[in-house]
Motif scaffolding. Structure first.
Motif, PDB file in Angstrom:
ATOM      1  N   UNK A  27       0.796  -1.213   0.000  1.00  0.00           N
ATOM      2  CA  UNK A  27       0.000   0.000   0.000  1.00  0.00           C
ATOM      3  C   UNK A  27       0.832   1.268   0.000  1.00  0.00           C
ATOM      4  N   UNK A  28       0.165   2.372  -0.310  1.00  0.00           N
ATOM      5  CA  UNK A  28       0.820   3.688  -0.325  1.00  0.00           C
ATOM      6  C   UNK A  28       0.079   4.679   0.564  1.00  0.00           C
ATOM      7  N   UNK A  29      -1.241   4.683   0.488  1.00  0.00           N
ATOM      8  CA  UNK A  29      -2.039   5.640   1.257  1.00  0.00           C
ATOM      9  C   UNK A  29      -1.674   5.605   2.738  1.00  0.00           C
ATOM     10  N   UNK A  30      -1.408   6.790   3.293  1.00  0.00           N
ATOM     11  CA  UNK A  30      -1.067   6.906   4.700  1.00  0.00           C
ATOM     12  C   UNK A  30       0.383   6.608   5.020  1.00  0.00           C
ATOM     13  N   UNK A  31       1.162   6.235   3.988  1.00  0.00           N
ATOM     14  CA  UNK A  31       2.567   5.880   4.200  1.00  0.00           C
ATOM     15  C   UNK A  31       3.501   6.689   3.313  1.00  0.00           C
ATOM     16  N   UNK A  32       2.969   7.745   2.722  1.00  0.00           N
ATOM     17  CA  UNK A  32       3.747   8.527   1.770  1.00  0.00           C
ATOM     18  C   UNK A  32       5.032   9.065   2.385  1.00  0.00           C
ATOM     19  N   UNK A  33       4.925   9.656   3.573  1.00  0.00           N
ATOM     20  CA  UNK A  33       6.100  10.248   4.216  1.00  0.00           C
ATOM     21  C   UNK A  33       7.147   9.182   4.549  1.00  0.00           C
ATOM     22  N   UNK A  34       6.683   8.023   4.981  1.00  0.00           N
ATOM     23  CA  UNK A  34       7.613   6.945   5.341  1.00  0.00           C
ATOM     24  C   UNK A  34       8.328   6.418   4.116  1.00  0.00           C
ATOM     25  N   UNK A  35       7.586   6.176   3.032  1.00  0.00           N
ATOM     26  CA  UNK A  35       8.211   5.686   1.801  1.00  0.00           C
ATOM     27  C   UNK A  35       9.246   6.687   1.299  1.00  0.00           C
ATOM     28  N   UNK A  36       8.871   7.959   1.265  1.00  0.00           N
ATOM     29  CA  UNK A  36       9.782   9.002   0.797  1.00  0.00           C
ATOM     30  C   UNK A  36      11.030   9.070   1.671  1.00  0.00           C
ATOM     31  N   UNK A  37      10.843   9.000   2.982  1.00  0.00           N
ATOM     32  CA  UNK A  37      11.982   9.091   3.907  1.00  0.00           C
ATOM     33  C   UNK A  37      12.921   7.897   3.737  1.00  0.00           C
TER      34      UNK A  37
END
Length: 256
Positions: A112-122
């Motif tokens: 998934x991506x929704x709600x995890x955008x900042x974590x994935x980017x970091x």
């Protein structure tokens, strides 16, 4: 193979082959094959530990299997981030991803991506390559009401398409598409620059991934979309029964 090779494969229309692996013995066999990369999936919870879902897989389990596989292969390894490890805050996500890379993974996979955008980017900006996973995401087993095909409604289709584009924008180097309609998988594959790795959604993705025990015919249950390349369950049963007969009959089982 490195993360840089994934988009190059897509650009050159060269398919990417991937299988799951959880232990040193199979890793040793895979090392001698033409396979491109290995997924150490949280499916180990089901395949290796007998659980009904992937949810019991924790970071300790994933680190153990990652170390075992890395001990016998130099192939590119992607390890799954277990259930909720990316939902307990940035610090926990970075710690767990770091443990997997130290154990031998080259990248991590996040459902998934929704709600995890900042974590994935970091994670990406921290030097931790991320593979996204969309469609039937097994960690959402309870939310989905089971292991059910996704992309069957207009809302579901739009969500998967949107998240695929977001995964690309956030810096993911590839995305797994699981159990969605073939036409949707094809559309997503053509709409993003990063490669798609399909499972149960046709052959129009940039690559394919299967559970090793499924394709070798060793599983109790094999999904309809899986081609068995070996009748492994029967071959192993025959070999074991032959061994039992030799033991009972006093026949030497020593190698010549």
């Amino acid at each position: 193979m490195t993360t840089l090779d994934f988009p190059l494969r897509k650009k050159n229309h060269e398919k990417i082959s991937m299988v799951t692996c959880y232990d040193a013995s199979f890793a040793s066999l895979i090392e001698g094959t033409e396979l491109d990369c290995i997924l150490i999936g949280d499916s180990c919870s089901m395949v290796m530990h007998g659980n009904p879902t992937t949810l019991p897989a924790d970071i300790g389990m994933m680190v153990t299997h990652t170390k075992a596989v890395r001990s016998k292969t130099k192939k590119f390894i992607v390890s799954d981030m277990p259930f909720l490890t990316t939902r307990k805050g940035l610090e926990n996500a970075v710690d767990c991803a770091g443990q997997l890379l130290v154990a031998g993974a080259n990248a991590v996979k996040i459902e998934g991506v929704d709600g995890q955008e900042d974590i994935i980017s970091h994670l990406v900006k921290s030097g931790i390559p991320v593979m996204s996973h969309l469609g039937l995401t097994p960690q959402f087993y309870n939310a989905f009401g089971g292991h059910k095909k996704q992309g069957k409604t207009e809302d579901s289709v739009e969500k998967i398409k949107r998240e695929a584009k977001m995964a690309e924008e956030l810096g993911c180097f590839s995305v797994v598409l699981e159990c969605i309609p073939q036409e949707l998988a094809e559309e997503i594959t053509q709409s993003i620059l990063i490669p798609t790795i399909g499972i149960g959604c046709g052959n129009d993705c940039d690559g394919q991934v299967l559970v090793l025990q499924d394709l070798l015919g060793m599983s109790d249950f094999t999904p309809k979309f899986v081609k068995k390349y070996l009748d492994g369950r029967n071959l192993i049963t025959v070999a074991l029964n032959e061994y039992v007969r030799d033991v009972k009959n006093g026949v030497s089982n020593e190698s010549n």
